[in-house]
Design a protein around this motif. Structure first.
Motif, short mmCIF file in Angstrom:
data_model
loop_
_atom_site.label_atom_id
_atom_site.label_comp_id
_atom_site.label_asym_id
_atom_site.label_seq_id
_atom_site.Cartn_x
_atom_site.Cartn_y
_atom_site.Cartn_z
N VAL A 33 38.79 46.33 40.98
CA VAL A 33 39.34 45.32 39.96
C VAL A 33 40.71 44.96 40.23
N THR A 34 41.56 46.04 40.58
CA THR A 34 43.16 45.89 40.87
C THR A 34 43.09 45.17 42.18
N GLY A 35 42.20 44.89 42.83
CA GLY A 35 42.31 44.35 44.18
C GLY A 35 42.82 45.27 45.42
N ASN A 103 43.69 46.03 32.91
CA ASN A 103 44.34 45.52 34.09
C ASN A 103 44.62 44.01 34.06
N ASP A 104 44.49 43.42 33.02
CA ASP A 104 44.51 41.65 32.69
C ASP A 104 46.04 41.58 32.46
N SER A 105 47.10 41.88 33.50
CA SER A 105 48.44 41.40 33.32
C SER A 105 48.61 40.10 32.97
N THR A 106 48.07 39.10 33.52
CA THR A 106 48.62 37.59 33.03
C THR A 106 47.62 37.18 31.95
N LEU A 107 46.53 37.95 31.34
CA LEU A 107 45.77 37.85 30.16
C LEU A 107 44.76 36.65 30.64
N SER A 191 41.85 46.70 22.83
CA SER A 191 42.92 46.45 23.84
C SER A 191 44.03 45.84 22.87
N ASP A 192 45.18 46.53 23.42
CA ASP A 192 46.62 46.12 22.72
C ASP A 192 46.87 44.95 23.08
#
Length: 249
Positions: A33-35, A103-107, A191-192
């Motif tokens: 998922v994180t590449g 791991n959705d840092s950019t949303l 999820s926060d």
């Protein structure tokens, strides 16, 4: 203690992987998922991964089967195990979805999730409006009142909010759409990043939007119900979306 057997997608019986195997599976899903491993990459041979994690090759072999079931890899004898594009992943799988959201840092994943959820629930609201009866109207009104009674308690309010949406889903009698939406809600709510930050009077705004949904369904107006639900889900997400992650550096 002997662990109970379970059946895979083909109906064959096998022994579940143990807790160590679950840890290995979680870490490999995380890496994909994180590449760390990108589409087309070959995963290291079983012998290498076995040494890396300090587990038997049997555990690794079972883990690869689980990854394949989740659509994250392809396994071909003689050619190894290769990572598949994210479009092939089973994104409704609890582990895959929760890892993607975490791991959705950019949303971006949550943006897409909100669009899909909005479309599904809008369709279900419209379906509910077509067949609603007095019992359904009463249920929706009671669900709305339950939210209003909990407006001073954020956790209780959010729980009542989810119950409201589940009531609309059930009234739609669209089992497939309801099933998919339940999965999306269950793994997003924890999820926060999905919860985000509430603007001033957020719960009052939410109540007003739910009131429109109830009025449209109760009136038997499918198009108004569709629009009200879509605007609520997309608008609510836009209000609470974390601005610090909207434009990552």
């Amino acid at each position: 203690m002997t662990m109970p057997a379970e059946r895979d997608a083909s109906g064959r019986t096998r022994t579940p992987i143990d807790r160590i195997g679950v840890t290995v599976l979680n870490e490999l899903v995380q890496s994909i998922v994180t590449g760390e491993f990108t589409p087309g990459d070959a995963l290291p041979p079983e012998s290498v991964i076995s040494v890396q994690f300090g587990v038997s090759r049997t555990v690794i072999r079972e883990t690869m089967k689980r990854l394949q079931e989740k659509g994250m890899v392809t396994v071909a004898q003689g050619r190894g195990t290769h990572v598949t594009p994210s479009t092939s992943w089973n994104v409704l799988d609890p582990l895959v979805l929760s890892t993607m959201i975490r791991n959705d840092s950019t949303l971006g994943v949550l943006d897409d999730l909100s669009v899909v959820r909005g479309a599904l629930e809008a369709a279900m609201a419209a379906a509910a409006a077509k067949s609603v009866d007095d019992e359904g109207r009463t249920r929706l009104r009671e669900s709305l009142e339950a939210m209003a009674e909990r407006v001073e308690d954020s956790a209780a309010f959010r729980e009542a909010d989810v119950r409201f949406h589940l009531a609309v889903m059930e009234l739609s009698e669209n089992g497939l759409a309801e099933n998919i939406s339940r999965v999306l809600i269950a793994h997003a709510v924890g999820s926060d990043r999905f919860t985000g930050q509430d603007p001033a009077h957020a719960f009052e705004l939410t109540l007003a939007e739910h009131e429109k949904i109830v009025e449209a369904i109760s009136a038997g107006d499918p198009e108004a119900a569709r629009v009200a639900m879509s605007e609520h889900i997309l608008g609510s997400w836009e209000r609470r979306r974390l601005p610090s992650e909207r434009h990552p550096d």
